[in-house]
Enzyme design. Structure first.
Site, PDB file in Angstrom:
ATOM      1  N   ARG A 136       0.798  -1.213   0.000  1.00 32.80           N
ATOM      2  CA  ARG A 136       0.000   0.000   0.000  1.00 32.80           C
ATOM      3  C   ARG A 136       0.834   1.268   0.000  1.00 32.80           C
ATOM      4  O   ARG A 136       0.695   2.124  -0.871  1.00 32.80           O
ATOM      5  CB  ARG A 136      -0.866   0.048   1.270  1.00 32.80           C
ATOM      6  CG  ARG A 136      -2.284  -0.304   1.115  1.00 32.80           C
ATOM      7  CD  ARG A 136      -2.838  -0.650   2.480  1.00 32.80           C
ATOM      8  NE  ARG A 136      -2.006  -1.704   3.036  1.00 32.80           N
ATOM      9  CZ  ARG A 136      -2.225  -2.984   2.773  1.00 32.80           C
ATOM     10  NH1 ARG A 136      -3.226  -3.343   2.046  1.00 32.80           N
ATOM     11  NH2 ARG A 136      -1.430  -3.908   3.254  1.00 32.80           N
ATOM     12  N   THR A 137       1.690   1.403   0.997  1.00 38.61           N
ATOM     13  CA  THR A 137       2.400   2.666   1.173  1.00 38.61           C
ATOM     14  C   THR A 137       3.291   2.956  -0.025  1.00 38.61           C
ATOM     15  O   THR A 137       3.306   4.060  -0.555  1.00 38.61           O
ATOM     16  CB  THR A 137       3.237   2.620   2.465  1.00 38.61           C
ATOM     17  OG1 THR A 137       2.373   2.274   3.545  1.00 38.61           O
ATOM     18  CG2 THR A 137       3.868   3.956   2.750  1.00 38.61           C
ATOM     19  N   LYS A 174      24.979  -6.432   0.063  1.00 37.79           N
ATOM     20  CA  LYS A 174      26.433  -6.632   0.134  1.00 37.79           C
ATOM     21  C   LYS A 174      27.016  -6.010   1.396  1.00 37.79           C
ATOM     22  O   LYS A 174      28.222  -5.952   1.561  1.00 37.79           O
ATOM     23  CB  LYS A 174      27.112  -6.013  -1.095  1.00 37.79           C
ATOM     24  CG  LYS A 174      26.673  -6.617  -2.406  1.00 37.79           C
ATOM     25  CD  LYS A 174      27.355  -5.912  -3.572  1.00 37.79           C
ATOM     26  CE  LYS A 174      26.767  -6.361  -4.894  1.00 37.79           C
ATOM     27  NZ  LYS A 174      27.167  -5.461  -5.982  1.00 37.79           N
ATOM     28  N   ARG A 209      11.262   3.862   4.060  1.00 44.58           N
ATOM     29  CA  ARG A 209      10.687   2.934   5.045  1.00 44.58           C
ATOM     30  C   ARG A 209      11.829   2.061   5.534  1.00 44.58           C
ATOM     31  O   ARG A 209      12.596   1.532   4.733  1.00 44.58           O
ATOM     32  CB  ARG A 209       9.609   2.088   4.374  1.00 44.58           C
ATOM     33  CG  ARG A 209       9.469   0.732   4.979  1.00 44.58           C
ATOM     34  CD  ARG A 209       8.181   0.316   5.617  1.00 44.58           C
ATOM     35  NE  ARG A 209       7.035   1.140   5.553  1.00 44.58           N
ATOM     36  CZ  ARG A 209       5.809   0.637   5.419  1.00 44.58           C
ATOM     37  NH1 ARG A 209       5.623  -0.660   5.262  1.00 44.58           N
ATOM     38  NH2 ARG A 209       4.769   1.422   5.440  1.00 44.58           N
ATOM     39  N   HIS A 219       4.626   6.543  11.617  1.00 50.79           N
ATOM     40  CA  HIS A 219       4.209   6.350  10.228  1.00 50.79           C
ATOM     41  C   HIS A 219       3.278   7.530   9.922  1.00 50.79           C
ATOM     42  O   HIS A 219       2.063   7.386   9.863  1.00 50.79           O
ATOM     43  CB  HIS A 219       3.484   5.003  10.104  1.00 50.79           C
ATOM     44  CG  HIS A 219       3.205   4.581   8.684  1.00 50.79           C
ATOM     45  ND1 HIS A 219       3.439   5.392   7.595  1.00 50.79           N
ATOM     46  CD2 HIS A 219       2.700   3.425   8.189  1.00 50.79           C
ATOM     47  CE1 HIS A 219       3.096   4.736   6.490  1.00 50.79           C
ATOM     48  NE2 HIS A 219       2.648   3.548   6.826  1.00 50.79           N
TER      49      HIS A 219
END
Lengths: 180, 331
Positions: free
Chosen positions: B82-83, B110, B132, B160
């Site tokens: 969604r986000t 890595k 995020r 959030h």
């Protein structure tokens, strides 16, 4: 601060413009009004009311916010960021003759932005421009089809349009801008 | 400004607008790191701007030229449907160039550090970075080392902010206001960044917030934010205007926080019968992704009071507002 239009004169100009619209378009078929926020919107509603009186037909009327189309928006100009307001065009503009309404025509940049915005809504048959005051100093090849009053100005003056709906009274005044 | 060439409107030539006065017309900060940094006026500015943005999504051409030539990097270190999609659509509707970094195929695997990843991205001069990350404070770290504007799309168990903003937008669309509403937030409080952002925002706008969850998932000290905390879902739901269910975050749980998912549902799950304790016109929200049959019964999630899909739709408008306002924020 000289007043260049009082309430009577403004009202007569808007009636005259309505008559010119009917004459030029041979009626009001396929017409729709779109006012540019902020003061183009009440002006568009008044013209719609005049057209209703003259032609006994209700013309669809919408409101356009051009903020997101401005050419100076992301240039980090000095001054507050313009507040985005809602665009409300509750009808299809496809194949309509759109009468675009604004209070003051100056550089032409607002109208340029409005034309871009309108085209995103569809493909009108034609777009005609109505302004209450044309103060000159165009920077783009844009002209109005219907003008309430031409007011010659110098660049350091400004035109203030006050409307009953937004400012509590009808008048247009010419004022010297404070030191830039 | 040298000449008034940019500005056509008479009102922009050196005098204040004479419309309804607005307390805030721009954001003070150049980043959106959390709701904690926003004033009530700034929150309302974002919500009002989102109202205008929402209309763009209903047009035949769902795009405006506002962020033409701006580059936005979407840096997602945690899974998100969604986000991430919502930010990408918002960026595209504003005509920004967008770039998604899939962490699984990037140099992060890595062993590159977050700071090095950010500095390397920064060298390519993006205008904004949407991040995020599983660690609380990751966006704050970026904001200190990057010149780009940073938007927090969820950091660990911290905040959030865009989720809380879209929740508030959705509540306001249904109730016309936030102040004075009884809002019950039920579920995994401990692991939820959605809860933290929502509590901060809803309290700032004057809501009566109740939070509810099992004692093992209760957030210690939550009362200091002015919310009512309870372990009784019936008490939380009583006469609520808004019921917000939170996901049980199994991926963040090590060890047993409750005996079984079935028992959790029996005690804290939102069933149609329980939902009747809320007001008759209450709305039911969930930030997604839902665990059907754990925190919410399927028939409630799909029922007439559920606004869960509306929340998703509103997310795009709210994120467009944030992108627009941050681009114009002070320096």
């Amino acid at each position: 601060m000289p007043t260049v239009m009082d309430a009577d004169r403004m009202s007569r100009a808007l009636v005259r413009i309505a008559h010119e619209i009917v004459e030029r378009n041979r009626g009001v078929g396929d017409l729709a009004l779109v006012g540019i926020r902020t003061r183009g919107v009440p002006l568009a509603r008044r013209i719609a009311a005049n057209l209703l009186t003259i032609a006994a037909e209700q013309i669809p009327t919408g409101a356009l916010d051009i903020t997101l189309y401005r050419d100076d928006l992301m240039r980090h100009a000095v001054g507050p960021q313009p507040v985005v307001r809602k665009t409300e065009i509750p009808f299809s503009i496809d194949d309509k003759k759109i009468l675009l309404v604004d209070d003051v025509l100056f550089t032409g940049r607002t109208v340029r932005a409005a034309l871009d915005a309108l085209i995103d809504f569809g493909r009108p048959k034609a777009i005609q421009l109505i302004v209450l005051v044309d103060r000159g100093h165009r920077e783009l090849p844009i002209r109005a089809d219907y003008v309430g009053r031409n007011v010659p100005t110098s660049r350091d003056e400004s035109i203030q349009v006050n409307l009953q709906e937004t400012d509590g009274r009808d008048e247009v005044v010419l004022q010297r801008a404070e030191a830039v | 400004m040298s000449a008034p060439s940019n500005l056509d409107r008479a009102e922009s030539v050196g005098r204040p607008l004479r419309e309804e006065p607005r307390p805030a017309t721009r954001l003070r900060a150049r980043h959106l790191l959390g709701i904690a940094d926003l004033s009530a006026e700034e929150i309302l500015l974002i919500l009002d701007t989102a109202e205008a943005m929402k209309e763009i999504g209903a047009r035949p051409i769902k795009k405006v030229p506002t962020l033409r030539g701006r580059t936005v990097v979407n840096l997602f270190f945690e899974p998100s449907t969604r986000t991430r999609t919502s930010f990408e659509i918002a960026e595209k509707r504003l005509s920004a160039d967008t770039l998604g970094i899939a962490v699984g195929t990037s140099s992060v695997v890595k062993g590159e550090t977050l700071a090095d990843t950010a500095l390397n991205l920064e060298a390519m001069a993006p205008d904004m970075i949407v991040i995020r990350h599983g660690s609380s404070g990751a966006p704050h770290l970026l904001s200190r080392i990057c010149r780009s504007r940073i938007i927090n799309a969820g950091d660990g168990m911290h905040e959030h902010p865009t989720q809380a903003l879209l929740d508030a937008f959705t509540i306001r669309a249904h109730k016309g206001r936030i102040a004075g509403l009884k809002i019950a937030i039920v579920g995994d409080l401990l692991h939820s960044r959605v809860l933290r952002s929502n509590v901060l925002l809803l309290k700032r706008l004057g809501a009566d917030v109740w939070v509810c969850g099992p004692p093992t998932l209760m957030l210690p000290g939550i009362e200091q934010f002015g919310v009512h905390a309870t372990t009784s879902i019936d008490e939380a739901l009583a006469d609520a205007d808004v019921v917000m269910m939170l996901r049980i975050q199994l991926e963040r749980m090590q060890g047993g926080f409750f005996p079984s998912l079935r028992e959790y549902f029996n005690v804290f799950g939102l069933t149609a019968e329980r939902a009747r304790r809320a007001k008759a016109d209450a709305i039911i929200m969930h930030p997604g992704p839902m665990n059907r049959g754990v925190e919410i019964a399927s028939d409630v999630a799909d029922g007439p009071y559920s606004v869960i899909l509306e929340q998703v739709a509103n997310g795009v408008a709210v994120r467009m507002a944030v992108l627009y306002l941050l681009e114009g924020s002070v320096a």
